[in-house]
Write a protein that holds these residues in place. Structure first.
Motif, short mmCIF file in Angstrom:
data_model
loop_
_atom_site.label_atom_id
_atom_site.label_comp_id
_atom_site.label_asym_id
_atom_site.label_seq_id
_atom_site.Cartn_x
_atom_site.Cartn_y
_atom_site.Cartn_z
N ASP A 151 -1.66 -8.18 8.31
CA ASP A 151 -0.29 -8.69 8.15
C ASP A 151 0.05 -8.86 6.67
O ASP A 151 1.17 -8.56 6.24
CB ASP A 151 -0.12 -10.02 8.89
N GLN A 152 -0.92 -9.36 5.90
CA GLN A 152 -0.69 -9.57 4.47
C GLN A 152 -0.49 -8.24 3.74
O GLN A 152 0.41 -8.11 2.90
CB GLN A 152 -1.86 -10.33 3.85
N VAL A 153 -1.33 -7.26 4.06
CA VAL A 153 -1.19 -5.93 3.45
C VAL A 153 0.17 -5.34 3.79
O VAL A 153 0.88 -4.82 2.92
CB VAL A 153 -2.32 -5.00 3.92
N GLN A 154 0.53 -5.43 5.06
CA GLN A 154 1.82 -4.89 5.50
C GLN A 154 2.97 -5.55 4.75
O GLN A 154 3.89 -4.86 4.28
CB GLN A 154 1.97 -5.13 7.01
N SER A 155 2.93 -6.86 4.61
CA SER A 155 4.00 -7.59 3.92
C SER A 155 4.10 -7.19 2.45
O SER A 155 5.19 -6.95 1.92
CB SER A 155 3.76 -9.10 4.04
N LYS A 156 2.94 -7.09 1.78
CA LYS A 156 2.93 -6.73 0.36
C LYS A 156 3.51 -5.33 0.14
O LYS A 156 4.31 -5.10 -0.78
CB LYS A 156 1.50 -6.79 -0.19
N TYR A 180 0.76 0.52 -7.90
CA TYR A 180 0.32 -0.70 -7.24
C TYR A 180 -0.75 -0.33 -6.21
O TYR A 180 -0.54 0.56 -5.39
CB TYR A 180 1.48 -1.40 -6.52
N ILE A 181 -1.88 -1.01 -6.25
CA ILE A 181 -2.93 -0.78 -5.26
C ILE A 181 -3.12 -2.08 -4.48
O ILE A 181 -3.47 -3.11 -5.05
CB ILE A 181 -4.25 -0.35 -5.93
N THR A 182 -2.87 -2.01 -3.17
CA THR A 182 -3.02 -3.18 -2.29
C THR A 182 -4.30 -3.00 -1.51
O THR A 182 -4.44 -2.08 -0.72
CB THR A 182 -1.83 -3.31 -1.33
N GLY A 183 -5.26 -3.90 -1.73
CA GLY A 183 -6.58 -3.75 -1.14
C GLY A 183 -6.72 -4.42 0.21
O GLY A 183 -6.16 -5.49 0.45
N PHE A 184 -7.49 -3.79 1.09
CA PHE A 184 -7.84 -4.39 2.38
C PHE A 184 -9.35 -4.58 2.44
O PHE A 184 -10.11 -3.77 1.91
CB PHE A 184 -7.40 -3.47 3.53
N GLY A 185 -9.79 -5.65 3.13
CA GLY A 185 -11.22 -5.93 3.20
C GLY A 185 -11.73 -6.36 1.84
O GLY A 185 -11.17 -7.24 1.19
N ALA A 186 -12.78 -5.71 1.35
CA ALA A 186 -13.38 -6.07 0.07
C ALA A 186 -12.66 -5.45 -1.12
O ALA A 186 -12.96 -5.76 -2.26
CB ALA A 186 -14.84 -5.66 0.03
#
Length: 401
Positions: A57-62, A387-393
């Motif tokens: 959800d956070q990744v999607q929002s960003k 912009y790079i939005t990271g998921f997980g680590a």
């Protein structure tokens, strides 16, 4: 029966009852512990799923916020170095990509190489490749594959007695197994369609993505039946690829306004050894590729002398003066299993954390999730920002160009 015998018999009966009682107690204790462990494991799974859902959800929002900045912005997924082989897990990152592919405005997904580990016999490695193909196809997005140093199965051939060049995955087999993932037409080298290098134009934002093959190594079989060079630890750009990049991929003469276009380069192994793994050999002919990119970027003319050994390349006279200076977004790579960045000659060189996100990737974001790592790359061509939005680590990063 005398009293002594009765007393002895009673003792045996009591002893037997005690043993039965102890066994029953232990059975109940173990069974209760088992239920407790199962409940604990279920709670751990439930907690992990909750964390994954929150992170998605956070990744999607960003990404939605970044995409809302204007028509000059586009996003795509980037996942690399899954090293999949049967018996090794670490596929959660692909399942999570599937979950968000319809909710995040990603145009496509780039898989940055080392799709498989390439340490099984050829039949099994091809099955592993097919498994990954199915996972990627379930994202319902075009997938642009970058060929990695594990993907030709030379890892197995190098380390396995009695194996030969025939146990490597050929260029034809690679293309046959993964080509349909791209969905949209890619521009390949017409003279070498199996070369695993190509470009894709994103017309509405005027961006050309050029995927290079950093493992374009000649297949030379020795008298022993083994290859002279193993792709697992020998990297190169061939003469054919260098000429195609210089004269075709970097030629924007068919565009109405060439200067408005921007270019992104991607390969598995980083172009510069300083960005790669410690003690890793440089890509053969990397200096030539670098000279081509710099001449293109600066709108210069350049003469590149020929090379005459097994990694030969022609003499090249390149003149980009008429085309003029061009904007290079950056050069992305995998291979290092770590997040690195460096500006060299005005170009951002950026590497990504490997999908398994083990500790060999160096510093990374602390996370309770066993989800691996992948990123969403958002490029704003007007603001000239990555912009790079990271998921997980994987971490959130930002670069300007």
């Amino acid at each position: 029966m005398n009293k002594g015998k009765r007393r002895e018999r009673l003792k045996k009966i009591l002893l037997l009852l005690n043993i039965i009682g102890i066994i029953l107690f232990l059975f109940l204790l173990v069974n209760n512990n088992k239920n407790t462990v199962n409940l604990h494991e279920e709670n751990k799974v439930s907690e992990r799923q909750r964390l994954i859902s929150e992170e998605l959800d956070q990744v999607q929002s960003k990404v939605h916020q970044l995409e809302d900045t204007g028509k000059s912005t586009f996003s795509f997924g980037f996942v690399t170095d899954s090293h999949y082989e049967i018996g090794i897990g670490g596929l959660q990152q692909y399942f999570s990509l599937q979950n968000v592919s319809e909710n995040i405005p990603m145009r496509f997904i780039v898989q940055g190489g080392d799709l498989i580990n390439g340490y099984k016999n050829k039949n099994q490695s091809l099955k592993d490749l097919n498994k990954m193909k199915q996972l990627l196809s379930d994202t319902h997005l075009p997938v642009y594959l970058v060929k990695g140093n594990h993907d030709d199965n030379s890892y197995y051939v190098r380390d396995t007695k009695n194996s030969t060049t025939a146990d490597m995955i050929t260029e034809k087999e690679w293309k046959e197994n993964v080509d349909e993932l791209a969905e949209n037409k890619l521009v390949r080298d017409e003279d070498n369609p199996l070369g695993a290098y190509y470009y894709k134009d994103i017309n509405d934002v005027k961006v050309r993505i050029i995927v290079l093959n950093s493992n374009d190594v000649p297949v030379i079989t020795t008298n022993s039946g083994k290859p002279k060079y193993y792709g697992i630890n020998k990297y190169a750009f061939s003469n054919q690829q260098l000429n195609w990049v210089a004269n075709k991929a970097l030629n924007f003469s068919s565009k109405k306004n060439p200067s408005e276009w921007q270019t992104l380069f991607i390969s598995h192994v980083p172009l510069y050894a300083s960005m790669s793994l410690p003690n890793d050999p440089p890509i053969v002919n990397s200096s030539v590729m670098d000279a081509i990119i710099q001449a293109f970027k600066n709108g210069n003319s350049i003469d590149i002398p020929e090379r005459s050994d097994e990694f030969r390349h022609d003499f090249m006279h390149l003149n980009y003066e008429k085309q003029g200076k061009m904007n290079v977004i950056g050069y992305f790579a995998g291979h290092t299993h770590a997040e690195k960045s460096q500006v060299i000659n005005g170009i951002n060189y950026i590497t990504f954390l490997h999908a398994l996100a083990r500790t060999d990737g160096g510093p990374q974001r602390n996370t309770l999730m066993t989800t691996g790592a992948w990123s969403v790359v958002t490029i704003n061509t007007e603001k000239r920002t990555i912009y790079i939005t990271g998921f997980g680590a994987a971490t959130d990063r930002k670069y300007t160009y």
